[in-house]
Structures are given as C-alpha cells and as structure tokens.
Design a protein around this motif. Structure first.
Motif, short mmCIF file in Angstrom:
data_model
loop_
_atom_site.label_atom_id
_atom_site.label_comp_id
_atom_site.label_asym_id
_atom_site.label_seq_id
_atom_site.Cartn_x
_atom_site.Cartn_y
_atom_site.Cartn_z
N LEU A 118 0.86 -1.18 0.00
CA LEU A 118 0.00 0.00 0.00
C LEU A 118 0.90 1.23 0.00
O LEU A 118 1.73 1.42 0.90
N LEU A 119 0.73 2.05 -1.03
CA LEU A 119 1.50 3.28 -1.20
C LEU A 119 0.55 4.46 -1.07
O LEU A 119 -0.62 4.36 -1.46
N GLU A 120 1.06 5.56 -0.55
CA GLU A 120 0.22 6.73 -0.30
C GLU A 120 1.00 8.01 -0.59
O GLU A 120 2.20 8.09 -0.32
N ARG A 121 0.29 8.99 -1.11
CA ARG A 121 0.87 10.32 -1.31
C ARG A 121 -0.11 11.33 -0.74
O ARG A 121 -1.24 11.43 -1.18
N ARG A 122 0.37 12.10 0.21
CA ARG A 122 -0.43 13.14 0.83
C ARG A 122 -0.09 14.47 0.16
O ARG A 122 1.07 14.83 0.03
N SER A 123 -1.11 15.20 -0.26
CA SER A 123 -0.90 16.50 -0.91
C SER A 123 -0.33 17.50 0.08
O SER A 123 -0.77 17.58 1.22
N ASN A 124 0.65 18.28 -0.37
CA ASN A 124 1.11 19.41 0.45
C ASN A 124 0.42 20.71 -0.01
O ASN A 124 0.69 21.77 0.53
N GLN A 125 -0.47 20.60 -1.00
CA GLN A 125 -1.23 21.74 -1.50
C GLN A 125 -2.56 21.92 -0.76
O GLN A 125 -3.07 23.02 -0.66
N ILE A 126 -3.11 20.81 -0.31
CA ILE A 126 -4.42 20.83 0.35
C ILE A 126 -4.19 20.61 1.83
O ILE A 126 -3.72 19.57 2.25
N LYS A 127 -4.52 21.63 2.62
CA LYS A 127 -4.28 21.57 4.07
C LYS A 127 -5.56 21.33 4.81
O LYS A 127 -6.61 21.71 4.46
#
Length: 164
Positions: free
Chosen positions: A155-164
C-alpha cells in the motif's frame, strides 16, 4: 526516444484503454481483475476528472485514472490511482508523466490523499510511485486471491502538500 502528449481521456479512447488494461491483466502483476470491465462499468467507478491518456501520434500508449476509495464524505478527498502503459512504451517516461499529471489534477479537484495498491513483484510500479512522492504505508498480506493464489500488496500513499 518517443514523443507523447498527455491529454484528457475521451470515451472514444476506451478501446485503446481497455486493450492496455488487458495487457496489464495478462502480466499477472498489475491487478486482481481477470477481465476488463465494460465502458459503462469503468466509467461509473471512476471520477469524472483525472482521466488521462498518453498519446504518441494517434496511438494511446498509456492511461491513468482516479477512483474514489469510499462513498463516505469523510473520505471524499481520498482516491485510488491506476496507471497502465503498453509494454513497448515502458521505461520511456510515459508512466511518470501520467502520474505527475494525475497528481496535479487530483489536487485541483480537492483530493488530499492518493493511494495505490501494488503487487510486491511489480517493482517498476513501486519505484514509479516512490519517484512521484508516494511512500510505502505497509504490506497487506494475503489480501486477495488471483487465480486461486493468495497475493500480497504494497500500500502506497501520497499526501498532498497543496491541500491543508
């Protein structure tokens, strides 16, 4: 060196998209699915945004799309990523271009977390996601059977640093 452009997927791209999906299914390392869905089923299960194709001249050589992980409102900003590239176009930057554009479009549409579930044997796809800012969350052991054989997924995940 191939030259390709990333464009929005159109309904008339489905035949090529489906063919590339079937190619991925045939590898045994791309998905638990054993058949490609109809256009109607695929269309209904994916977001209306973030549907992309990589086109080389008039030929679709890859595609990427987002699907919601849940209907619950709390997960409205979480989507699953799909990226598929034809065998003869792999290793040419098509997957990376698709995934980077998909990340951009996801953020433009309020998606704060992207996830991908990848078979551990699919090292190229894992490397692609890591190169595009995904991190490994964990290994899901014996999460499902493919052709009667238990398979793990990463399971891979990417959290946006644009949406807070």
């Amino acid at each position: 060196m191939s030259t390709f452009v990333i464009e929005a997927m159109k309904a008339n791209d489905w035949t090529a998209v489906r063919s590339i999906y079937l190619e991925g299914i045939a590898t045994g390392h791309a998905t638990f699915e054993t058949e490609a869905p109809s256009w109607e089923d695929w269309n209904a299960s994916h977001h209306q945004f973030g549907r992309l194709v990589a086109r080389e001249t008039d030929r679709v050589v890859g595609w990427a799309a987002l699907s919601p992980v849940s209907r619950r409102q709390v997960y409205s900003g979480v989507s699953e990523v799909s990226v598929y590239v034809t065998g003869d176009s792999r290793g040419k930057g098509v997957g990376r271009a698709l995934l980077n554009q998909l990340i951009s479009e996801s953020e433009q549409n309020g998606i704060w977390t992207l996830q991908a579930s990848v078979f551990p044997e699919n090292v190229a796809t894992i490397a692609l996601h890591r190169a595009c800012g995904f991190r490994e969350v964990g290994r899901r052991e014996r999460i499902g059977k493919l052709n009667g054989v238990w398979r793990d997924t990463i399971l891979l995940e990417r959290r946006s640093n644009q949406i807070k």
